[in-house]
Design an enzyme around this catalytic site. Sequence first.
Site, PDB file in Angstrom:
ATOM      1  N   ASP A  12       0.868  -1.180   0.000  1.00  0.00           N
ATOM      2  CA  ASP A  12       0.000   0.000   0.000  1.00  0.00           C
ATOM      3  C   ASP A  12       0.907   1.234   0.000  1.00  0.00           C
ATOM      4  O   ASP A  12       2.125   1.110   0.169  1.00  0.00           O
ATOM      5  CB  ASP A  12      -0.894  -0.003   1.258  1.00  0.00           C
ATOM      6  CG  ASP A  12      -1.757   1.247   1.377  1.00  0.00           C
ATOM      7  OD1 ASP A  12      -2.359   1.657   0.364  1.00  0.00           O
ATOM      8  OD2 ASP A  12      -1.823   1.838   2.472  1.00  0.00           O
ATOM      9  N   SER A  13       0.310   2.401  -0.135  1.00  0.00           N
ATOM     10  CA  SER A  13       1.094   3.629  -0.056  1.00  0.00           C
ATOM     11  C   SER A  13       1.619   3.871   1.360  1.00  0.00           C
ATOM     12  O   SER A  13       2.579   4.599   1.540  1.00  0.00           O
ATOM     13  CB  SER A  13       0.214   4.812  -0.459  1.00  0.00           C
ATOM     14  OG  SER A  13      -0.914   4.875   0.380  1.00  0.00           O
ATOM     15  N   CYS A  75      -4.364  -1.448  -1.888  1.00  0.00           N
ATOM     16  CA  CYS A  75      -4.579  -0.016  -2.066  1.00  0.00           C
ATOM     17  C   CYS A  75      -5.521   0.153  -3.263  1.00  0.00           C
ATOM     18  O   CYS A  75      -5.240  -0.381  -4.350  1.00  0.00           O
ATOM     19  CB  CYS A  75      -3.238   0.651  -2.349  1.00  0.00           C
ATOM     20  SG  CYS A  75      -3.347   2.369  -2.867  1.00  0.00           S
ATOM     21  N   GLU A 155      -3.147   8.376   8.849  1.00  0.00           N
ATOM     22  CA  GLU A 155      -1.703   8.165   9.036  1.00  0.00           C
ATOM     23  C   GLU A 155      -1.193   8.872  10.296  1.00  0.00           C
ATOM     24  O   GLU A 155      -0.198   8.476  10.873  1.00  0.00           O
ATOM     25  CB  GLU A 155      -0.928   8.657   7.807  1.00  0.00           C
ATOM     26  CG  GLU A 155      -1.095   7.794   6.570  1.00  0.00           C
ATOM     27  CD  GLU A 155      -0.093   6.623   6.480  1.00  0.00           C
ATOM     28  OE1 GLU A 155       1.025   6.744   6.995  1.00  0.00           O
ATOM     29  OE2 GLU A 155      -0.454   5.594   5.877  1.00  0.00           O
ATOM     30  N   CYS A 185     -11.141   3.034   0.132  1.00  0.00           N
ATOM     31  CA  CYS A 185      -9.721   3.343   0.372  1.00  0.00           C
ATOM     32  C   CYS A 185      -9.343   2.543   1.603  1.00  0.00           C
ATOM     33  O   CYS A 185     -10.078   2.557   2.609  1.00  0.00           O
ATOM     34  CB  CYS A 185      -9.527   4.836   0.624  1.00  0.00           C
ATOM     35  SG  CYS A 185      -7.857   5.235   1.203  1.00  0.00           S
ATOM     36  N   HIS A 187      -7.288   3.008   3.849  1.00  0.00           N
ATOM     37  CA  HIS A 187      -7.035   3.782   5.067  1.00  0.00           C
ATOM     38  C   HIS A 187      -8.319   4.037   5.871  1.00  0.00           C
ATOM     39  O   HIS A 187      -8.256   4.397   7.039  1.00  0.00           O
ATOM     40  CB  HIS A 187      -6.425   5.147   4.723  1.00  0.00           C
ATOM     41  CG  HIS A 187      -4.950   5.113   4.485  1.00  0.00           C
ATOM     42  ND1 HIS A 187      -4.410   4.619   3.326  1.00  0.00           N
ATOM     43  CD2 HIS A 187      -3.912   5.498   5.259  1.00  0.00           C
ATOM     44  CE1 HIS A 187      -3.079   4.719   3.396  1.00  0.00           C
ATOM     45  NE2 HIS A 187      -2.759   5.252   4.565  1.00  0.00           N
TER      46      HIS A 187
HETATM   47  N1  DGL Z   1      -4.790   3.348   0.867  1.00  0.00           N
HETATM   48  C1  DGL Z   1      -4.868   3.889  -0.427  1.00  0.00           C
HETATM   49  C2  DGL Z   1      -6.144   3.460  -1.149  1.00  0.00           C
HETATM   50  O1  DGL Z   1      -6.745   2.475  -0.789  1.00  0.00           O
HETATM   51  C3  DGL Z   1      -4.709   5.354  -0.660  1.00  0.00           C
HETATM   52  C4  DGL Z   1      -4.039   6.232   0.294  1.00  0.00           C
HETATM   53  C5  DGL Z   1      -3.235   7.300  -0.378  1.00  0.00           C
HETATM   54  O2  DGL Z   1      -3.793   8.299  -0.845  1.00  0.00           O
HETATM   55  O3  DGL Z   1      -2.022   7.089  -0.435  1.00  0.00           O
HETATM   56  O4  DGL Z   1      -6.537   4.073  -2.113  1.00  0.00           O
END
Ligand code: DGL
Length: 269
Positions: A12-13, A75, A155, A185, A187
């Site tokens: 993931d990012s 992600c 985060e 997402c 996150h």
């Molecule tokens: N966790 C990532 C997603 O599911 C995105 C988070 C980011 O913007 O880096 O899209």
Amino acid sequence: MNNSRLPIGVFDSGMGGLTVLRSLKSVLPNESFIYLGDTARLPYGTKSPETVKQYALQMARVLVERQIKALVIACNTATTAALPHLQQLLPDIPVLGVVGPGADAVIAATSNQRIMVFATETTIASEVYQRIILEKLPNAVIHTQACSLLVALAEEGMQDNAIAHEVLRHYLDNFHQQDTLLLGCTHFPVFKPLLKKLLPADVRIVDSADATAKALHAKLSELNLLADVMDQGSATRYLVTDSAIRFQKVSAIFLGESISPSAIEVIDG
Ligand code: DGL
């Protein structure tokens, strides 16, 4: 070595993919995992699809070099930008994303076919969720909301305070008759407790984590790649492209368990 004993690569990012890893660990308890968070280049969700695709290829390369039997793009943004490309590039291992499973989960959950999707700017701009959901539910009414601020808040470990509350209220402004909210997402699942307080009790909040874990289980089983109960999965290794200390401090919110500092390695992206 029998391939079934190799670890599964997950990236993931940043920390969001840990919400997926949590489900993977629960559905696939005998497996070993290598998790990679591209913390140096987060966020992905405000960057162009071309840039995210490049990053995703680099992340996949790092994991493949470490010998993995399957790759999970944990992600939504990277799945949207790079899934078909990575599947083509890595024909010898299963490569799964989170968008298809997330769409399946929301389709199974909605009754009135009015759906709200929260995701990053880049995922929303791709219209990927509308495309997949409307293929299966042509009468669905789908509203989407880009929620870039939520990535930064997550985060920071600010998933349940006054600021998160205000930001969520702002993003829920257009939430009216929907019966289901899809967290598109990885996150965003950390905001579920707060979202439950803000939304009517009968609204379903779904994400892609469990559905992705089940899809991977089915794929590994089909390919005879499931680890044996005797393998007992070795400890998960964590790779980050920046700041192991930060990752160690906040990760438990996403993973539901704390990570030992010695399990985290900082690598060049
Ligand atoms: N966790 C990532 C997603 O599911 C995105 C988070 C980011 O913007 O880096 O899209």
